[in-house]
Design an enzyme around this catalytic site. Structure first.
Site, PDB file in Angstrom:
ATOM      1  N   HIS A   9       0.825  -1.212   0.000  1.00  0.00           N
ATOM      2  CA  HIS A   9       0.000   0.000   0.000  1.00  0.00           C
ATOM      3  C   HIS A   9       0.864   1.268   0.000  1.00  0.00           C
ATOM      4  O   HIS A   9       2.031   1.262   0.405  1.00  0.00           O
ATOM      5  CB  HIS A   9      -0.925   0.007   1.219  1.00  0.00           C
ATOM      6  CG  HIS A   9      -0.190  -0.004   2.525  1.00  0.00           C
ATOM      7  ND1 HIS A   9       0.388   1.125   3.066  1.00  0.00           N
ATOM      8  CD2 HIS A   9       0.072  -1.009   3.399  1.00  0.00           C
ATOM      9  CE1 HIS A   9       0.965   0.821   4.212  1.00  0.00           C
ATOM     10  NE2 HIS A   9       0.799  -0.464   4.438  1.00  0.00           N
ATOM     11  N   GLU A  87      -1.675  -6.972   7.449  1.00  0.00           N
ATOM     12  CA  GLU A  87      -0.331  -6.760   7.985  1.00  0.00           C
ATOM     13  C   GLU A  87      -0.109  -7.662   9.194  1.00  0.00           C
ATOM     14  O   GLU A  87      -1.075  -8.177   9.791  1.00  0.00           O
ATOM     15  CB  GLU A  87      -0.178  -5.280   8.380  1.00  0.00           C
ATOM     16  CG  GLU A  87       1.136  -4.877   9.039  1.00  0.00           C
ATOM     17  CD  GLU A  87       2.360  -5.144   8.190  1.00  0.00           C
ATOM     18  OE1 GLU A  87       2.731  -6.332   8.077  1.00  0.00           O
ATOM     19  OE2 GLU A  87       2.956  -4.180   7.665  1.00  0.00           O
TER      20      GLU A  87
END
Length: 245
Positions: A9, A87
């Site tokens: 990202h 994550e």
């Protein structure tokens, strides 16, 4: 030859503030939005297209993917979200400033928490407001499956499981795949694909919003990998810098 595109990202608000993020649902910064637009333009300019996309359930990765596909005029591409592409969960460190945490616990301890393969940071407790097991996005997770903290090994296990169950079938069917995810998630997948040692992955850094291309053989074994820039393939060992976009 099969091509797989991985992208971390764009810069998040907590990347900007140098805070541990983990499963906290932080959005992109202004710079991160620009990085995502740049990534989409790079992929389009280099002639890439996709049939299916995979991402986490965290908005920084989701929004990056939306922007990339928008820039490529591919907003119709099916997107599959999974917590297994989240994550790494940073436990009780989530939300803390990294420099302040290093001052409190020492640089060496923080380095161990961040970079070791099998050492978990301090865990959250279930009464901590940062505990999100009841969040609807995790409704497929049983309470005892919801992590309170993770090491990289834990992250790799769930990522590789998702790779085999969902992504491999797409690649083998001939679909062109993009994965928009997170730094440690991509590190885990790269470690698995390239069969890296624990020492090899410690120094591995994944830059924000730079397309990473893996060329795979028919058995999905890596042939080579490289980053993409506006000018095409970047020489091995080099990472392109972002441009103002």
């Amino acid at each position: 030859m099969i091509k797989l595109v991985l992208i971390r990202h764009g810069q998040s608000l907590w990347n900007l503030e140098n805070r541990f993020t983990g499963w906290t649902d932080v959005d992109l910064s202004k710079n991160g939005l620009s990085e995502a637009r740049e990534a989409g333009t790079i992929l389009k300019k280099n002639g890439y297209t996709f049939d299916v996309a995979y991402t986490s359930v965290l908005k920084r990765a989701i929004r990056t993917l939306w922007i990339v596909l928008h820039e490529m005029d591919l907003t119709w591409v099916p997107i599959h979200n999974s917590w297994k592409l989240n994550e790494r969960h940073y436990g009780a460190l989530q939300g803390l400033n990294k420099d302040e945490t290093a001052k409190k616990y020492g640089d060496e301890q923080v380095h161990i928490w961040r970079r070791s393969i099998d050492v978990r940071p301090p865990a959250l407790t279930e009464d901590d407001p940062r505990y999100e097991a009841n969040n609807p996005r995790y409704k497929t997770l049983k309470k005892d499956e919801f992590p309170l903290t993770e090491c990289l090994e834990d992250t790799e296990k769930r990522v590789v499981d998702y790779w085999h169950s969902e992504i491999v079938p797409s690649l083998k069917s001939g679909e062109k795949v993009i994965i928009s995810s997170h730094g440690n998630t991509i590190r885990s997948l790269v470690k698995y694909l390239d069969n890296l040692s624990s020492d090899g992955v410690v120094s591995l850094n994944i830059p924000t919003s730079i397309p990473l291309v893996y060329e795979l053989d028919e058995k999905l074994r890596p042939i080579r990998h490289y980053y993409l820039s506006m000018d095409g393939e970047v020489p091995e060992g080099e990472i392109p810098k972002h441009i103002s976009f």
